[in-house]
Every structure is written in C-alpha cells, then in structure tokens.
Scaffold this motif. Structure first.
Motif, PDB file in Angstrom:
ATOM      1  N   SER A  44       0.844  -1.187   0.000  1.00  0.00           N
ATOM      2  CA  SER A  44       0.000   0.000   0.000  1.00  0.00           C
ATOM      3  C   SER A  44       0.882   1.240   0.000  1.00  0.00           C
ATOM      4  O   SER A  44       1.985   1.214   0.546  1.00  0.00           O
ATOM      5  N   GLY A  45       0.399   2.324  -0.596  1.00  0.00           N
ATOM      6  CA  GLY A  45       1.163   3.553  -0.510  1.00  0.00           C
ATOM      7  C   GLY A  45       0.957   4.482  -1.671  1.00  0.00           C
ATOM      8  O   GLY A  45       0.015   4.345  -2.449  1.00  0.00           O
ATOM      9  N   LYS A  68       3.669   7.428  -4.185  1.00  0.00           N
ATOM     10  CA  LYS A  68       5.011   7.435  -4.779  1.00  0.00           C
ATOM     11  C   LYS A  68       6.139   7.635  -3.776  1.00  0.00           C
ATOM     12  O   LYS A  68       7.248   7.188  -4.005  1.00  0.00           O
ATOM     13  N   ASP A  69       5.885   8.320  -2.659  1.00  0.00           N
ATOM     14  CA  ASP A  69       6.948   8.583  -1.696  1.00  0.00           C
ATOM     15  C   ASP A  69       6.977   7.608  -0.519  1.00  0.00           C
ATOM     16  O   ASP A  69       8.027   7.388   0.070  1.00  0.00           O
ATOM     17  N   TYR A  70       5.828   7.051  -0.169  1.00  0.00           N
ATOM     18  CA  TYR A  70       5.739   6.191   1.016  1.00  0.00           C
ATOM     19  C   TYR A  70       4.979   4.924   0.671  1.00  0.00           C
ATOM     20  O   TYR A  70       3.759   4.929   0.578  1.00  0.00           O
ATOM     21  N   ILE A  71       5.712   3.851   0.468  1.00  0.00           N
ATOM     22  CA  ILE A  71       5.120   2.559   0.129  1.00  0.00           C
ATOM     23  C   ILE A  71       5.473   1.579   1.242  1.00  0.00           C
ATOM     24  O   ILE A  71       6.628   1.505   1.672  1.00  0.00           O
ATOM     25  N   TYR A  72       4.475   0.826   1.715  1.00  0.00           N
ATOM     26  CA  TYR A  72       4.694  -0.155   2.766  1.00  0.00           C
ATOM     27  C   TYR A  72       4.233  -1.521   2.297  1.00  0.00           C
ATOM     28  O   TYR A  72       3.315  -1.639   1.486  1.00  0.00           O
ATOM     29  N   ALA A  73       4.868  -2.570   2.826  1.00  0.00           N
ATOM     30  CA  ALA A  73       4.505  -3.943   2.505  1.00  0.00           C
ATOM     31  C   ALA A  73       4.507  -4.767   3.780  1.00  0.00           C
ATOM     32  O   ALA A  73       5.231  -4.458   4.736  1.00  0.00           O
ATOM     33  N   THR A  74       3.697  -5.811   3.781  1.00  0.00           N
ATOM     34  CA  THR A  74       3.680  -6.759   4.897  1.00  0.00           C
ATOM     35  C   THR A  74       4.063  -8.133   4.373  1.00  0.00           C
ATOM     36  O   THR A  74       3.901  -8.434   3.196  1.00  0.00           O
ATOM     37  N   SER A  75       4.553  -8.973   5.281  1.00  0.00           N
ATOM     38  CA  SER A  75       4.969 -10.325   4.896  1.00  0.00           C
ATOM     39  C   SER A  75       4.139 -11.354   5.656  1.00  0.00           C
ATOM     40  O   SER A  75       3.375 -11.019   6.552  1.00  0.00           O
ATOM     41  N   ASN A  76       4.343 -12.622   5.279  1.00  0.00           N
ATOM     42  CA  ASN A  76       3.758 -13.683   6.083  1.00  0.00           C
ATOM     43  C   ASN A  76       4.648 -13.896   7.309  1.00  0.00           C
ATOM     44  O   ASN A  76       5.769 -13.393   7.367  1.00  0.00           O
ATOM     45  N   GLN A  77       4.137 -14.624   8.298  1.00  0.00           N
ATOM     46  CA  GLN A  77       4.927 -14.822   9.518  1.00  0.00           C
ATOM     47  C   GLN A  77       6.091 -15.763   9.262  1.00  0.00           C
ATOM     48  O   GLN A  77       6.017 -16.659   8.430  1.00  0.00           O
ATOM     49  N   ASN A  78       7.179 -15.527   9.999  1.00  0.00           N
ATOM     50  CA  ASN A  78       8.373 -16.359   9.862  1.00  0.00           C
ATOM     51  C   ASN A  78       8.356 -17.485  10.894  1.00  0.00           C
ATOM     52  O   ASN A  78       7.349 -17.719  11.564  1.00  0.00           O
ATOM     53  N   TRP A 126      -1.676  -9.233   7.328  1.00  0.00           N
ATOM     54  CA  TRP A 126      -2.661  -9.399   6.256  1.00  0.00           C
ATOM     55  C   TRP A 126      -2.827  -8.158   5.395  1.00  0.00           C
ATOM     56  O   TRP A 126      -2.858  -8.245   4.179  1.00  0.00           O
ATOM     57  N   ARG A 127      -2.988  -6.993   6.009  1.00  0.00           N
ATOM     58  CA  ARG A 127      -3.217  -5.770   5.241  1.00  0.00           C
ATOM     59  C   ARG A 127      -2.453  -4.603   5.843  1.00  0.00           C
ATOM     60  O   ARG A 127      -2.291  -4.521   7.055  1.00  0.00           O
ATOM     61  N   VAL A 128      -2.012  -3.701   4.972  1.00  0.00           N
ATOM     62  CA  VAL A 128      -1.372  -2.464   5.403  1.00  0.00           C
ATOM     63  C   VAL A 128      -2.072  -1.312   4.691  1.00  0.00           C
ATOM     64  O   VAL A 128      -2.418  -1.420   3.513  1.00  0.00           O
ATOM     65  N   ALA A 129      -2.321  -0.256   5.433  1.00  0.00           N
ATOM     66  CA  ALA A 129      -2.877   0.979   4.870  1.00  0.00           C
ATOM     67  C   ALA A 129      -1.969   2.108   5.318  1.00  0.00           C
ATOM     68  O   ALA A 129      -1.429   2.072   6.427  1.00  0.00           O
ATOM     69  N   SER A 130      -1.784   3.096   4.456  1.00  0.00           N
ATOM     70  CA  SER A 130      -0.844   4.150   4.820  1.00  0.00           C
ATOM     71  C   SER A 130      -1.332   5.512   4.350  1.00  0.00           C
ATOM     72  O   SER A 130      -2.117   5.623   3.415  1.00  0.00           O
ATOM     73  N   ASP A 131      -0.850   6.510   5.048  1.00  0.00           N
ATOM     74  CA  ASP A 131      -1.058   7.903   4.689  1.00  0.00           C
ATOM     75  C   ASP A 131       0.276   8.588   4.912  1.00  0.00           C
ATOM     76  O   ASP A 131       0.643   8.888   6.048  1.00  0.00           O
ATOM     77  N   ARG A 132       1.023   8.768   3.816  1.00  0.00           N
ATOM     78  CA  ARG A 132       2.390   9.278   3.872  1.00  0.00           C
ATOM     79  C   ARG A 132       3.219   8.388   4.808  1.00  0.00           C
ATOM     80  O   ARG A 132       3.336   7.215   4.551  1.00  0.00           O
TER      81      ARG A 132
END
Length: 148
Positions: free
Chosen positions: A77-78, A80-90, A118-124
């Motif tokens: 999610s994000g 152009k300047d702030y993009i975030y990602a989530t992973s599965n558990q290790n 599961w999900r990421v939402a972002s604002d800057r």
C-alpha cells in the motif's frame, strides 16, 4: 490483467513457483508482491506501465532488494513517496512491515507484528497493519505506536 482499452485479458507476468499476493499501481508503476509458503523466495517487483499499449507480456520487471529474506509479501500500500509492505509470519511467528523505495529498489524493514501481516494501509509516513494476532497503528510525526 484486463486491458480496459481493448477489454481483453492480457498476461503481465508468468509465475510458476510463486503466488502473486498483491498488486497495486503507484506513480506509473505496477508493483507486485510475490512469494510462497515454502522457501525464502518472496519478492517485490515493479514494472513501468506503458500508457499507450497498457501492458506488455515482455515488460521489464525490476526487483527490490532486502537484507531479510521473506517467504511472501502479502500486501502493498502507498503512494510514490511512502510505500509499505507486509509479509507472512516467519519461523518465530512474526511478520515484517517494510518501507519500499522504488527509486533505489530497496526494501527496508521497519516493524514486526505477531502473525501474518494481512493488510497495510498508509497515509504518507503513518501506517496501520491488520495482523493475524495483533494490529498496529504508527504515527511518525508523534513517534507513537498503538498496538491492539
């Protein structure tokens, strides 16, 4: 993908060993999170969207690099300047929240969350993550993290 100009489904990228877990359009790029439940072959890849011909099967895909190896990146999610990602558990039961920089192709881990992210939402620079066992909300300007 559905090409809205021709109303035809067109192949963008072929994966045989991994799933495509997340797709998003950011600043003219198609950004994708890939991975599998077996092996540390998760990746975030991106390709410039050709506005005239929409998508090409032979589009050039670039990969982001990271010091951590993930099984899969589940959500992106994000803007152009702030993009975030989530992973599965290790193996330890935690997943990673990472900041993505397309300009230099880097994945920078910034937080851990219990269970799958599961999900990421972002604002800057602020972000919220819905995880399997807990959720977090981070506000950068206040340097605050709320855990639920």
């Amino acid at each position: 993908m559905l090409n809205v100009n021709t109303l035809r489904c067109e192949q963008v990228k072929r994966e045989t060993e991994r799933m495509t877990a997340s797709l998003t359009l950011i600043d003219g790029y198609l950004v994708a999170g890939f991975g599998s439940s077996k092996g540390k072959n998760g990746s975030i890849e991106y390709s410039l969207v050709d506005e005239i011909e929409f998508f090409h099967e032979d589009a050039k895909w670039m990969s982001c690099t990271s010091e951590l190896k993930e099984n899969s990146y589940l959500h992106i999610s994000g803007d152009k300047d702030y993009i975030y990602a989530t992973s599965n558990q290790n193996e330890t039961g935690y997943s990673t929240v990472s900041k993505i920089c397309l300009a230099n192709g880097q994945i920078m881990p910034c937080w851990k969350i219990k269970g799958h992210g599961w999900r990421v939402a972002s604002d800057r620079e602020d972000f919220a993550v819905a995880g399997h066992y807990e959720s977090i909300f981070y506000q950068r300007n206040k340097d605050q993290l709320f855990l639920h």
